[in-house]
Enzyme design. Structure first.
Site, PDB file in Angstrom:
ATOM      1  N   LYS A  22      26.903   9.047  23.639  1.00 39.68           N
ATOM      2  CA  LYS A  22      25.429   9.000  23.619  1.00 39.68           C
ATOM      3  C   LYS A  22      24.928   8.179  22.426  1.00 39.68           C
ATOM      4  CE  LYS A  22      22.900  12.206  21.514  1.00 39.68           C
ATOM      5  NZ  LYS A  22      21.801  11.799  20.659  1.00 39.68           N
ATOM      6  N   ASN A  23      25.481   8.472  21.240  1.00 33.80           N
ATOM      7  CA  ASN A  23      24.936   7.833  20.038  1.00 33.80           C
ATOM      8  C   ASN A  23      25.207   6.334  20.000  1.00 33.80           C
ATOM      9  OD1 ASN A  23      23.880  10.218  19.235  1.00 33.80           O
ATOM     10  ND2 ASN A  23      25.338  10.602  17.562  1.00 33.80           N
ATOM     11  N   CYS A 120      15.725  15.864  17.016  1.00 29.91           N
ATOM     12  CA  CYS A 120      16.189  17.196  16.630  1.00 29.91           C
ATOM     13  C   CYS A 120      15.578  17.627  15.309  1.00 29.91           C
ATOM     14  CB  CYS A 120      17.704  17.177  16.451  1.00 29.91           C
ATOM     15  SG  CYS A 120      18.600  17.281  17.983  1.00 29.91           S
ATOM     16  N   ARG A 125      14.853  14.461   7.707  1.00 33.52           N
ATOM     17  CA  ARG A 125      15.260  13.215   8.379  1.00 33.52           C
ATOM     18  C   ARG A 125      14.256  12.070   8.233  1.00 33.52           C
ATOM     19  NH1 ARG A 125      18.246  14.291  14.028  1.00 33.52           N
ATOM     20  NH2 ARG A 125      19.558  12.570  13.371  1.00 33.52           N
ATOM     21  N   VAL A 127      12.924   8.105   7.335  1.00 35.63           N
ATOM     22  CA  VAL A 127      13.426   6.788   7.756  1.00 35.63           C
ATOM     23  C   VAL A 127      13.220   5.756   6.647  1.00 35.63           C
ATOM     24  CG1 VAL A 127      13.295   7.055  10.270  1.00 35.63           C
ATOM     25  CG2 VAL A 127      11.243   6.389   8.994  1.00 35.63           C
ATOM     26  N   ASP A 128      13.129   6.251   5.409  1.00 37.26           N
ATOM     27  CA  ASP A 128      12.867   5.337   4.291  1.00 37.26           C
ATOM     28  C   ASP A 128      13.938   4.237   4.159  1.00 37.26           C
ATOM     29  OD1 ASP A 128      14.458   7.586   3.683  1.00 37.26           O
ATOM     30  OD2 ASP A 128      14.267   7.241   1.536  1.00 37.26           O
ATOM     31  N   LEU A 129      15.207   4.586   4.398  1.00 32.14           N
ATOM     32  CA  LEU A 129      16.268   3.571   4.251  1.00 32.14           C
ATOM     33  C   LEU A 129      16.149   2.493   5.331  1.00 32.14           C
ATOM     34  CD1 LEU A 129      19.472   5.659   3.402  1.00 32.14           C
ATOM     35  CD2 LEU A 129      17.754   4.705   1.870  1.00 32.14           C
ATOM     36  N   ASP A 312      28.058  16.711  13.326  1.00 30.40           N
ATOM     37  CA  ASP A 312      27.720  17.094  14.701  1.00 30.40           C
ATOM     38  C   ASP A 312      28.722  18.084  15.298  1.00 30.40           C
ATOM     39  OD1 ASP A 312      25.486  15.546  14.666  1.00 30.40           O
ATOM     40  OD2 ASP A 312      26.348  13.874  15.797  1.00 30.40           O
ATOM     41  N   ILE A 334      25.576  16.694   5.023  1.00 31.15           N
ATOM     42  CA  ILE A 334      24.827  15.552   5.574  1.00 31.15           C
ATOM     43  C   ILE A 334      23.353  15.902   5.796  1.00 31.15           C
ATOM     44  CG2 ILE A 334      24.734  13.813   7.422  1.00 31.15           C
ATOM     45  CD1 ILE A 334      27.361  13.679   5.899  1.00 31.15           C
ATOM     46  N   ARG A 404      20.044  16.657  26.553  1.00 27.04           N
ATOM     47  CA  ARG A 404      19.866  15.397  25.833  1.00 27.04           C
ATOM     48  C   ARG A 404      21.214  14.731  25.554  1.00 27.04           C
ATOM     49  NH1 ARG A 404      17.483  15.912  20.461  1.00 27.04           N
ATOM     50  NH2 ARG A 404      18.151  13.764  20.554  1.00 27.04           N
TER      51      ARG A 404
HETATM   52  C1  UD1 Z   1      23.156   9.897  13.369  1.00 32.17           C
HETATM   53  C2  UD1 Z   1      23.493  10.584  14.670  1.00 32.17           C
HETATM   54  C3  UD1 Z   1      23.595  12.099  14.470  1.00 32.17           C
HETATM   55  C4  UD1 Z   1      24.568  12.415  13.342  1.00 32.17           C
HETATM   56  C5  UD1 Z   1      24.244  11.611  12.088  1.00 32.17           C
HETATM   57  C6  UD1 Z   1      25.268  11.777  10.982  1.00 32.17           C
HETATM   58  C7  UD1 Z   1      22.453   9.181  16.332  1.00 32.17           C
HETATM   59  C8  UD1 Z   1      21.411   9.050  17.372  1.00 32.17           C
HETATM   60  N1  UD1 Z   1      22.454  10.317  15.639  1.00 32.17           N
HETATM   61  O1  UD1 Z   1      21.878  10.376  12.965  1.00 32.17           O
HETATM   62  O2  UD1 Z   1      24.041  12.687  15.693  1.00 32.17           O
HETATM   63  O3  UD1 Z   1      24.470  13.784  13.028  1.00 32.17           O
HETATM   64  O4  UD1 Z   1      24.151  10.213  12.393  1.00 32.17           O
HETATM   65  O5  UD1 Z   1      26.525  11.428  11.440  1.00 32.17           O
HETATM   66  O6  UD1 Z   1      23.282   8.321  16.156  1.00 32.17           O
HETATM   67  N2  UD1 Z   1      18.382   9.766   5.639  1.00 32.17           N
HETATM   68  C9  UD1 Z   1      17.388   9.481   4.716  1.00 32.17           C
HETATM   69  N3  UD1 Z   1      16.644   8.349   4.909  1.00 32.17           N
HETATM   70  C10 UD1 Z   1      16.854   7.508   5.956  1.00 32.17           C
HETATM   71  C11 UD1 Z   1      17.874   7.807   6.877  1.00 32.17           C
HETATM   72  C12 UD1 Z   1      18.635   8.936   6.688  1.00 32.17           C
HETATM   73  O7  UD1 Z   1      17.162  10.213   3.758  1.00 32.17           O
HETATM   74  O8  UD1 Z   1      16.134   6.500   6.077  1.00 32.17           O
HETATM   75  C13 UD1 Z   1      19.207  10.974   5.429  1.00 32.17           C
HETATM   76  C14 UD1 Z   1      19.114  11.961   6.589  1.00 32.17           C
HETATM   77  O9  UD1 Z   1      17.988  12.807   6.454  1.00 32.17           O
HETATM   78  C15 UD1 Z   1      20.437  12.689   6.465  1.00 32.17           C
HETATM   79  C16 UD1 Z   1      21.392  11.589   5.980  1.00 32.17           C
HETATM   80  O10 UD1 Z   1      20.559  10.568   5.448  1.00 32.17           O
HETATM   81  O11 UD1 Z   1      20.335  13.687   5.488  1.00 32.17           O
HETATM   82  C17 UD1 Z   1      22.289  10.991   7.048  1.00 32.17           C
HETATM   83  O12 UD1 Z   1      21.495  10.614   8.154  1.00 32.17           O
HETATM   84  P1  UD1 Z   1      21.911   9.435   9.141  1.00 32.17           P
HETATM   85  O13 UD1 Z   1      23.336   9.086   8.906  1.00 32.17           O
HETATM   86  O14 UD1 Z   1      20.906   8.350   9.015  1.00 32.17           O
HETATM   87  O15 UD1 Z   1      21.786  10.135  10.539  1.00 32.17           O
HETATM   88  P2  UD1 Z   1      21.071   9.606  11.842  1.00 32.17           P
HETATM   89  O16 UD1 Z   1      21.291   8.143  11.996  1.00 32.17           O
HETATM   90  O17 UD1 Z   1      19.686  10.128  11.896  1.00 32.17           O
END
Ligand code: UD1
Length: 430
Positions: A22-23, A120, A125, A127-129, A312, A334, A404
């Site tokens: 899925k991812n 979820c 979570r 999206v700043d990065l 996960d 994480i 999902r």
């Molecule tokens: C993806 C996967 C999810 C998995 C996760 C970690 C998809 C659709 N989802 O989620 O199933 O659990 O990887 O393997 O692929 N963070 C920030 N700022 C950002 C982005 C992330 O602070 O801009 C933090 C998140 O809150 C979290 C950590 O970074 O604490 C890791 O998140 P990330 O690896 O980005 O996970 P996703 O891509 O959301």
């Protein structure tokens, strides 16, 4: 709302085919926006999440055609022209990963308006990065009323981007934008999850230039345009791991087929340590999980970026530990707030105490069926796992979370002997 009812206690015997990841699938679907030619994706899972994203892509101008091709389920995505470059809240809120259309839209059209994501409820979570990476590539980003407005009228420009910590989504997003940027982009401290390698391979098939696959440093040399391609989605490692935990919990003899063994090595190591008999055939892409009547041994675990233990699979593994002998400590590094399954498992008789980012699980001899609620995608599956071993009936509510990310779950488990059925809507059987 549909529910799942499980009558616990049945052994699992048989084989479970693993679906496409899925991812991976959803990021590959977003990649189709980068070209005006058709992208054919095979080994596609049919899930609520791929359906949501398909709808969003159609809204952006794509045709999305699903069929059963010569290589199994396939989807052909084709966006000859982007219409509008606007991804509205009502579509993005249903799935966080749909936010990843922002980069491709910006790279292809020079502008995009995309709603901030939903998905979820596991922690904040942000999206700043993602946004910082796009800004480093020259995008002008503004936030208004829940929307991201991004502009790069003269196109994106390559840059060096060092992520302060590993983010799967931000790495993928930067990759999706950098392939069409002018010049070279270097991504440092990039995530190494297999889904990123899969995305990179698909982009390369579309004409992108990417080096450093499966390492924390990715070097992307931008190209002017990408073309159509055909690409097979990798097997779902989280589905593989979740069914491995299910088989170990219920007991029996189950073969997981069409998978990739190295993707779940960290889980298989932990399962072996706990006393599960694991036989993996990397060449054939098969894993055999066996467990007799003896109880498993409690083992500790810490989640980490790949190749560490995946967050996960933390909930499924915790479910397995609820009936192990001894005490296991599960540390989540994480996501904050990713123990929402713990109180639900407790309803089934598990002995779990959560404190900060750690859960202490004291194994009990027997779980007992009860009514529980699915809280997020992966947590939901842990309740199914627990239900398979619980005495009596377990009903899992709010299973739209499961839909999902898990394809034909009742069928896959039912074919191995589980007593599991879906109750439609208000609880009536279909
Ligand atoms: C993806 C996967 C999810 C998995 C996760 C970690 C998809 C659709 N989802 O989620 O199933 O659990 O990887 O393997 O692929 N963070 C920030 N700022 C950002 C982005 C992330 O602070 O801009 C933090 C998140 O809150 C979290 C950590 O970074 O604490 C890791 O998140 P990330 O690896 O980005 O996970 P996703 O891509 O959301």
């Amino acid at each position: 709302m549909d529910r799942i009812a499980i009558n616990g206690g049945a052994r699992l015997d048989g084989s479970i085919p693993i679906s496409g990841a899925k991812n991976s699938a959803i990021k590959l679907m977003a990649a189709s926006l980068l070209t005006d030619e058709p992208l054919r994706l095979t080994n596609m899972p049919r899930l609520a999440d791929t359906m949501f994203l398909g709808k969003l892509l159609q809204r952006l101008g794509a045709s999305v055609v699903e069929s059963d091709g010569p290589d199994g389920p396939q989807t052909v995505l084709h966006t000859p022209e982007v219409l509008g470059a606007i991804a509205p809240y009502n579509l993005v809120r249903q799935m966080r990963a749909s936010f990843n259309v922002l980069g491709p839209l910006l790279a292809r059209t020079g502008q995009a308006k995309v709603s901030l994501p939903g998905g979820c409820t596991i922690g904040a979570r942000p999206v700043d990065l993602h946004l910082k990476a796009l800004e480093s590539l020259g995008a002008r980003i503004e936030l208004h009323e829940g929307y991201v407005y991004a502009q790069a009228p003269r196109g994106l420009v390559g840059a060096e981007i060092e992520f302060p910590f590993v983010s799967v989504g931000a790495t993928e997003h930067a990759l999706l934008a950098a392939v069409l940027a002018e010049g070279t982009t270097v991504l440092k401290n990039a995530a190494c999850e297999p889904e990123i390698g899969d995305l990179a391979l698909c982009l390369i098939a579309m004409g992108a230039k990417i080096e450093g696959l499966d390492t924390p440093t990715l070097t992307i040399t931008g190209v002017r345009r990408l073309t159509g391609a055909s690409h097979a989605v990798i097997p779902d490692r989280i589905e593989t791991g979740a069914y491995a935990c299910a088989a170990a919990m219920a007991g029996g003899d189950v073969r997981l087929v069409n998978t990739q063994v190295p993707f779940v090595q960290s889980l298989l190591d932990k399962m072996t340590e706990a006393g599960v008999q694991v036989d993996a055939d990397a060449k054939a892409g098969e894993i055999r999980i066996r467990r007799g009547p003896e109880r498993l041994k409690a083992v500790d675990l810490v989640t980490d970026p790949y190749p560490g233990f995946p967050t996960d699979l933390q909930a499924p593994f915790m479910a397995l530990m609820t009936t192990a002998v001894g005490e296991s400590h599960v540390r989540e590094t994480i996501f904050e707030n990713r123990f929402m399954h713990a109180p639900e498992l407790t309803r089934l008789g598990a002995d779990i105490a959560v404190s900060g980012g750690e859960a202490r699980v004291r194994g009990v001899e027997q779980l007992n069926g009860a009514e529980v609620m699915a809280t997020d995608l992966r947590a939901s599956f842990s309740l199914v796992i627990a239900g398979l071993a619980a005495r009596g009936e377990t009903t899992v509510n709010r299973i739209y979370h499961i839909d999902r990310g898990f394809e034909r779950l009742e069928q896959k488990l039912g074919d191995c002997g589980a007593d599991i059925r879906r109750l439609k809507g208000d609880g009536e059987e279909p």
